[in-house]
Structure formats: structure tokens, C-alpha cells
Write a protein that holds these residues in place. Sequence first.
Motif, PDB file in Angstrom:
ATOM      1  N   LEU A  74       5.514   8.443  -8.462  1.00 20.88           N
ATOM      2  CA  LEU A  74       4.146   7.937  -8.315  1.00 20.88           C
ATOM      3  C   LEU A  74       3.299   8.267  -9.537  1.00 20.88           C
ATOM      4  O   LEU A  74       2.585   7.407 -10.056  1.00 20.88           O
ATOM      5  CB  LEU A  74       3.491   8.521  -7.065  1.00 20.88           C
ATOM      6  N   ASN A  75       3.377   9.520  -9.986  1.00 22.36           N
ATOM      7  CA  ASN A  75       2.590   9.937 -11.146  1.00 22.36           C
ATOM      8  C   ASN A  75       2.960   9.134 -12.385  1.00 22.36           C
ATOM      9  O   ASN A  75       2.082   8.673 -13.118  1.00 22.36           O
ATOM     10  CB  ASN A  75       2.768  11.433 -11.414  1.00 22.36           C
ATOM     11  N   ASN A 120      -1.307   6.118  -6.678  1.00 23.82           N
ATOM     12  CA  ASN A 120      -1.777   7.180  -5.797  1.00 23.82           C
ATOM     13  C   ASN A 120      -1.722   6.724  -4.346  1.00 23.82           C
ATOM     14  O   ASN A 120      -1.648   5.517  -4.068  1.00 23.82           O
ATOM     15  CB  ASN A 120      -3.235   7.548  -6.139  1.00 23.82           C
ATOM     16  N   ILE A 121      -1.789   7.677  -3.454  1.00 27.58           N
ATOM     17  CA  ILE A 121      -1.860   7.367  -2.024  1.00 27.58           C
ATOM     18  C   ILE A 121      -3.064   6.445  -1.803  1.00 27.58           C
ATOM     19  O   ILE A 121      -4.152   6.698  -2.318  1.00 27.58           O
ATOM     20  CB  ILE A 121      -2.015   8.658  -1.178  1.00 27.58           C
ATOM     21  N   GLY A 122      -2.861   5.383  -1.056  1.00 30.92           N
ATOM     22  CA  GLY A 122      -3.924   4.432  -0.765  1.00 30.92           C
ATOM     23  C   GLY A 122      -4.002   3.272  -1.741  1.00 30.92           C
ATOM     24  O   GLY A 122      -4.651   2.265  -1.463  1.00 30.92           O
ATOM     25  N   ASP A 123      -3.351   3.394  -2.894  1.00 31.82           N
ATOM     26  CA  ASP A 123      -3.344   2.303  -3.878  1.00 31.82           C
ATOM     27  C   ASP A 123      -2.425   1.182  -3.432  1.00 31.82           C
ATOM     28  O   ASP A 123      -1.469   1.398  -2.677  1.00 31.82           O
ATOM     29  CB  ASP A 123      -2.823   2.788  -5.238  1.00 31.82           C
ATOM     30  N   VAL A 124      -2.674   0.007  -3.947  1.00 29.89           N
ATOM     31  CA  VAL A 124      -1.731  -1.097  -3.813  1.00 29.89           C
ATOM     32  C   VAL A 124      -0.874  -1.068  -5.073  1.00 29.89           C
ATOM     33  O   VAL A 124      -1.393  -1.169  -6.184  1.00 29.89           O
ATOM     34  CB  VAL A 124      -2.449  -2.450  -3.675  1.00 29.89           C
ATOM     35  N   ILE A 140       0.849  -1.189   0.000  1.00 30.38           N
ATOM     36  CA  ILE A 140       0.000   0.000   0.000  1.00 30.38           C
ATOM     37  C   ILE A 140       0.886   1.241   0.000  1.00 30.38           C
ATOM     38  O   ILE A 140       1.856   1.320   0.755  1.00 30.38           O
ATOM     39  CB  ILE A 140      -0.910   0.020   1.236  1.00 30.38           C
ATOM     40  N   VAL A 141       0.557   2.202  -0.848  1.00 26.48           N
ATOM     41  CA  VAL A 141       1.258   3.482  -0.888  1.00 26.48           C
ATOM     42  C   VAL A 141       0.656   4.363   0.204  1.00 26.48           C
ATOM     43  O   VAL A 141      -0.541   4.666   0.181  1.00 26.48           O
ATOM     44  CB  VAL A 141       1.117   4.167  -2.265  1.00 26.48           C
ATOM     45  N   HIS A 142       1.476   4.723   1.177  1.00 27.47           N
ATOM     46  CA  HIS A 142       1.035   5.528   2.313  1.00 27.47           C
ATOM     47  C   HIS A 142       1.501   6.973   2.165  1.00 27.47           C
ATOM     48  O   HIS A 142       2.533   7.239   1.546  1.00 27.47           O
ATOM     49  CB  HIS A 142       1.642   4.994   3.626  1.00 27.47           C
TER      50      HIS A 142
END
Length: 184
Positions: free
Chosen positions: A77-78, A83-87, A13-15
Motif C-alpha cells: 500500500l505504501n 491508504n485505507i479508504g482510498d479508491v 476501495i481499500v478496506h
Amino acid sequence: MSQNDTYSEFSAIVHSPAQPGDALLQAFVLLPKEASEKLPRRGRTSVTGHINGLAFQATLEPDGQLSHWLALSEPLLNAAGANIGDVAHFDIKAVEQEPEPELPADLQQALAASATASAVWHDTTTIARLDWVHWITSAKQAKTRAKRVSDACNMLAEGKRRVCCFDPSGFYSKAFSAPKAADY
């Protein structure tokens, strides 16, 4: 240990950090223990890999629990479509040769002022230099950092090639930890 022995694939997970005090830290992932255990060291470790298929190279940070975490920049990330919250999906492996650590200006000045310390510095291994820099930059207060720069030059001038009494994993001293994740 060969570079292939360090290879891991995982999803994480991206935090976002709970305390956004560090402008450079936009997002991060925690490595699974299994992936971290394959790496050659518990301290800072450089890796190459992919996030959602996009290539990157980065230095993993120790989390104080004998594992690692990875800072992710907004541009990375882009480009990876994460995105934040994505796996996000990762594959990583340790680099064959650790890159030279970036020398902080205060340490560079201090080494320039001591030919003996500078000679020992340049005669040590890249991993030893990485640990010296990590020890100095991990100081939380300016006063502590200044003392560590001075102590480093003194120890190097005495012929000490490794920083003594420094646990680069943070496990025994609890000096390092991964950022706390923000609630979504």
C-alpha cells in the motif's frame, strides 16, 4: 482459457478489516464480480497485476460468493501510494502456472512419514496440491486441522489425488468469506 482472457482493470476501495485479529491482514479489496468471473477458478487463484501502477503478484482468496478478495500488505500500500479508504486502481490477470503452494510443517511431517502418501502427493497437479493445502489450512480449530492432515495422508495413500467433499470456492459450504470492512 488464455492468460489474456483473464485480464481485468477495475477500481476498488481499500478496506481495513473490522476485526484486526489477523496481524498479517492490514487491508483488502473486494474484486468486482466481472473481474473474478474472468479468472480460471473460484478457489484460490494466483494473479499478477498492478495497484496504482505498482507491480505485484498475489493469491486471491475465495469470498464464498463465487468471487474473490485480495489481501494488501502495508508495504505494498505504501509503495503504491494507497491508504485505507482510498479508491485504488488495479489491473490483474491469472498467472500462467500456479506456483507450488507452501507446504505447512504439519502436512510436510505427515507426508514424510508415509512414502505412499508422499508419492501420490508428488504425482498430483499443482492445483490439486493447492486445494489439499487450502482444505487443511482453512480448519478453524487445531483438532480439526490435525484430523484433516491425518485424513489427507490416508486419502493420498489410498490413491486419491483430489481432496473429496471440499468446495474451494466456499459457495456451497459457505466455508469462506471476505473479511468484514471496518467503518470509516
